[in-house]
Design a protein around this motif. Structure first.
Motif, PDB file in Angstrom:
ATOM      1  N   GLY A  62     -10.653  15.066  -5.486  1.00  0.00           N
ATOM      2  CA  GLY A  62      -9.362  14.400  -5.675  1.00  0.00           C
ATOM      3  C   GLY A  62      -9.487  12.890  -5.615  1.00  0.00           C
ATOM      4  O   GLY A  62      -8.848  12.168  -6.386  1.00  0.00           O
ATOM      5  N   LEU A  63     -10.325  12.392  -4.709  1.00  0.00           N
ATOM      6  CA  LEU A  63     -10.554  10.946  -4.640  1.00  0.00           C
ATOM      7  C   LEU A  63     -11.237  10.442  -5.908  1.00  0.00           C
ATOM      8  O   LEU A  63     -10.934   9.342  -6.383  1.00  0.00           O
ATOM      9  CB  LEU A  63     -11.394  10.601  -3.412  1.00  0.00           C
ATOM     10  N   TYR A  64     -12.145  11.230  -6.464  1.00  0.00           N
ATOM     11  CA  TYR A  64     -12.791  10.829  -7.715  1.00  0.00           C
ATOM     12  C   TYR A  64     -11.792  10.773  -8.866  1.00  0.00           C
ATOM     13  O   TYR A  64     -11.890   9.911  -9.737  1.00  0.00           O
ATOM     14  CB  TYR A  64     -13.931  11.777  -8.075  1.00  0.00           C
ATOM     15  N   VAL A  65     -10.827  11.680  -8.881  1.00  0.00           N
ATOM     16  CA  VAL A  65      -9.792  11.638  -9.929  1.00  0.00           C
ATOM     17  C   VAL A  65      -8.971  10.365  -9.796  1.00  0.00           C
ATOM     18  O   VAL A  65      -8.636   9.722 -10.796  1.00  0.00           O
ATOM     19  CB  VAL A  65      -8.897  12.894  -9.859  1.00  0.00           C
ATOM     20  N   ILE A  66      -8.647   9.977  -8.568  1.00  0.00           N
ATOM     21  CA  ILE A  66      -7.902   8.731  -8.351  1.00  0.00           C
ATOM     22  C   ILE A  66      -8.702   7.539  -8.867  1.00  0.00           C
ATOM     23  O   ILE A  66      -8.144   6.588  -9.412  1.00  0.00           O
ATOM     24  CB  ILE A  66      -7.561   8.568  -6.861  1.00  0.00           C
ATOM     25  N   LEU A  67     -10.026   7.588  -8.718  1.00  0.00           N
ATOM     26  CA  LEU A  67     -10.890   6.502  -9.187  1.00  0.00           C
ATOM     27  C   LEU A  67     -11.178   6.575 -10.686  1.00  0.00           C
ATOM     28  O   LEU A  67     -11.994   5.811 -11.193  1.00  0.00           O
ATOM     29  CB  LEU A  67     -12.214   6.525  -8.416  1.00  0.00           C
ATOM     30  N   GLU A  68     -10.524   7.508 -11.378  1.00  0.00           N
ATOM     31  CA  GLU A  68     -10.676   7.715 -12.824  1.00  0.00           C
ATOM     32  C   GLU A  68     -12.102   8.102 -13.208  1.00  0.00           C
ATOM     33  O   GLU A  68     -12.607   7.726 -14.260  1.00  0.00           O
ATOM     34  CB  GLU A  68     -10.213   6.488 -13.602  1.00  0.00           C
ATOM     35  N   ALA A  69     -12.749   8.871 -12.333  1.00  0.00           N
ATOM     36  CA  ALA A  69     -14.075   9.418 -12.609  1.00  0.00           C
ATOM     37  C   ALA A  69     -13.916  10.928 -12.736  1.00  0.00           C
ATOM     38  O   ALA A  69     -14.358  11.696 -11.886  1.00  0.00           O
ATOM     39  CB  ALA A  69     -15.052   9.046 -11.513  1.00  0.00           C
ATOM     40  N   GLU A  70     -13.266  11.356 -13.818  1.00  0.00           N
ATOM     41  CA  GLU A  70     -12.919  12.759 -13.984  1.00  0.00           C
ATOM     42  C   GLU A  70     -14.149  13.647 -14.099  1.00  0.00           C
ATOM     43  O   GLU A  70     -14.166  14.768 -13.592  1.00  0.00           O
ATOM     44  CB  GLU A  70     -12.030  12.948 -15.216  1.00  0.00           C
ATOM     45  N   PHE A 101       0.825  -1.201   0.000  1.00  0.00           N
ATOM     46  CA  PHE A 101       0.000   0.000   0.000  1.00  0.00           C
ATOM     47  C   PHE A 101       0.868   1.263   0.000  1.00  0.00           C
ATOM     48  O   PHE A 101       0.619   2.198  -0.755  1.00  0.00           O
ATOM     49  CB  PHE A 101      -0.930   0.011   1.225  1.00  0.00           C
ATOM     50  N   LEU A 102       1.899   1.284   0.821  1.00  0.00           N
ATOM     51  CA  LEU A 102       2.733   2.475   0.945  1.00  0.00           C
ATOM     52  C   LEU A 102       3.728   2.642  -0.188  1.00  0.00           C
ATOM     53  O   LEU A 102       4.342   3.694  -0.313  1.00  0.00           O
ATOM     54  CB  LEU A 102       3.469   2.450   2.287  1.00  0.00           C
ATOM     55  N   SER A 103       3.897   1.634  -1.030  1.00  0.00           N
ATOM     56  CA  SER A 103       4.859   1.742  -2.120  1.00  0.00           C
ATOM     57  C   SER A 103       4.261   2.377  -3.375  1.00  0.00           C
ATOM     58  O   SER A 103       4.984   2.663  -4.308  1.00  0.00           O
ATOM     59  CB  SER A 103       5.418   0.361  -2.461  1.00  0.00           C
ATOM     60  N   SER A 104       2.969   2.630  -3.381  1.00  0.00           N
ATOM     61  CA  SER A 104       2.312   3.184  -4.561  1.00  0.00           C
ATOM     62  C   SER A 104       2.005   4.665  -4.361  1.00  0.00           C
ATOM     63  O   SER A 104       1.533   5.082  -3.299  1.00  0.00           O
ATOM     64  CB  SER A 104       1.008   2.419  -4.813  1.00  0.00           C
ATOM     65  N   GLY A 105       2.264   5.462  -5.394  1.00  0.00           N
ATOM     66  CA  GLY A 105       1.949   6.887  -5.343  1.00  0.00           C
ATOM     67  C   GLY A 105       0.460   7.147  -5.276  1.00  0.00           C
ATOM     68  O   GLY A 105       0.005   8.090  -4.625  1.00  0.00           O
ATOM     69  N   THR A 106      -0.314   6.300  -5.931  1.00  0.00           N
ATOM     70  CA  THR A 106      -1.774   6.439  -5.880  1.00  0.00           C
ATOM     71  C   THR A 106      -2.283   6.225  -4.466  1.00  0.00           C
ATOM     72  O   THR A 106      -3.194   6.925  -4.014  1.00  0.00           O
ATOM     73  CB  THR A 106      -2.428   5.422  -6.830  1.00  0.00           C
ATOM     74  N   SER A 107      -1.680   5.293  -3.758  1.00  0.00           N
ATOM     75  CA  SER A 107      -2.089   5.046  -2.378  1.00  0.00           C
ATOM     76  C   SER A 107      -1.770   6.235  -1.486  1.00  0.00           C
ATOM     77  O   SER A 107      -2.559   6.605  -0.610  1.00  0.00           O
ATOM     78  CB  SER A 107      -1.407   3.801  -1.834  1.00  0.00           C
ATOM     79  N   TRP A 108      -0.616   6.861  -1.715  1.00  0.00           N
ATOM     80  CA  TRP A 108      -0.271   8.048  -0.945  1.00  0.00           C
ATOM     81  C   TRP A 108      -1.239   9.190  -1.250  1.00  0.00           C
ATOM     82  O   TRP A 108      -1.650   9.914  -0.340  1.00  0.00           O
ATOM     83  CB  TRP A 108       1.165   8.478  -1.233  1.00  0.00           C
ATOM     84  N   ALA A 109      -1.579   9.363  -2.523  1.00  0.00           N
ATOM     85  CA  ALA A 109      -2.541  10.410  -2.887  1.00  0.00           C
ATOM     86  C   ALA A 109      -3.894  10.133  -2.244  1.00  0.00           C
ATOM     87  O   ALA A 109      -4.546  11.045  -1.721  1.00  0.00           O
ATOM     88  CB  ALA A 109      -2.676  10.494  -4.405  1.00  0.00           C
ATOM     89  N   PHE A 110      -4.322   8.864  -2.259  1.00  0.00           N
ATOM     90  CA  PHE A 110      -5.570   8.490  -1.594  1.00  0.00           C
ATOM     91  C   PHE A 110      -5.502   8.820  -0.115  1.00  0.00           C
ATOM     92  O   PHE A 110      -6.443   9.379   0.459  1.00  0.00           O
ATOM     93  CB  PHE A 110      -5.861   7.001  -1.784  1.00  0.00           C
ATOM     94  N   PHE A 111      -4.402   8.476   0.526  1.00  0.00           N
ATOM     95  CA  PHE A 111      -4.237   8.712   1.958  1.00  0.00           C
ATOM     96  C   PHE A 111      -4.321  10.203   2.276  1.00  0.00           C
ATOM     97  O   PHE A 111      -5.002  10.613   3.221  1.00  0.00           O
ATOM     98  CB  PHE A 111      -2.899   8.124   2.414  1.00  0.00           C
TER      99      PHE A 111
END
Length: 176
Positions: free
Chosen positions: A53-61, A8-18
């Motif tokens: 921002g969470l929606y962008v991570i989920l690819e729901a632009e 979880f901590l090795s991914s940039g997307t996970s950090w952005a989500f956090f």
């Protein structure tokens, strides 16, 4: 329990989500904790932008764009105008102080975070390899909105217009 924490901590997307999740939770807690209404509106706007921002991570632009445009922009401005149009008495005494309120709120938030963390760590997620995302999400949403759901869409626009006119009438009545 902490098996997937390294992944979880090795991914940039996970950090952005956090980060976005913490901002959204923090904005919600600030909104409840603040006593001035303008500060509450700013905290709600922070929560709305974090959710975008969470929606962008989920690819729901498209949903993220609508979140920023409608909620963070229009609703926050509408709240501020509502505050400006009503009368407020300065120097009112606040209610009795609750000394344990902040401590219990922090304890509850940490407990909720722990329960959610445990539930997420114990659950199994299906691989998203079989997901067939649409080529143009906005086009599909538009087709559904203006073909299948056109009546609820129009009813919602009339309802919002009536609510806005009612708010203006109530605000004008208070001035008299």
């Amino acid at each position: 329990m902490f098996n997937g924490l390294g992944d979880f901590l090795s991914s940039g997307t996970s950090w952005a989500f956090f980060i976005f999740a913490l901002l959204a939770i923090g904005g919600a807690i600030f909104m409840i904790s603040f006593t001035k209404v303008v500060h509450m509106v700013i905290a709600v706007a922070l929560t709305f932008i974090s959710l975008a921002g969470l929606y962008v991570i989920l690819e729901a632009e498209f949903v993220a764009f609508v979140q920023v445009l409608i909620y963070a922009g229009a609703i926050s401005i509408l709240m501020i105008f509502g505050i400006m149009m009503t009368k407020h008495r300065q120097g009112e005494d606040e209610g009795p102080k609750r000394p344990w309120h902040e401590g219990l709120a922090i304890l509850g938030a940490v407990g909720l975070f722990g329960i959610l963390f445990y539930a997420i760590q114990k659950s199994t997620f299906v691989s998203s390899g079989s997901l067939d995302a649409g080529k143009d999400n906005t086009l599909e949403i538009g087709k559904l909105l203006y073909n299948v759901h056109v009546i609820p869409f129009e009813i919602m626009s009339v309802l919002l217009t009536v609510a806005f006119i009612g708010a203006i009438v109530v605000a004008k009545r208070e001035e008299d």
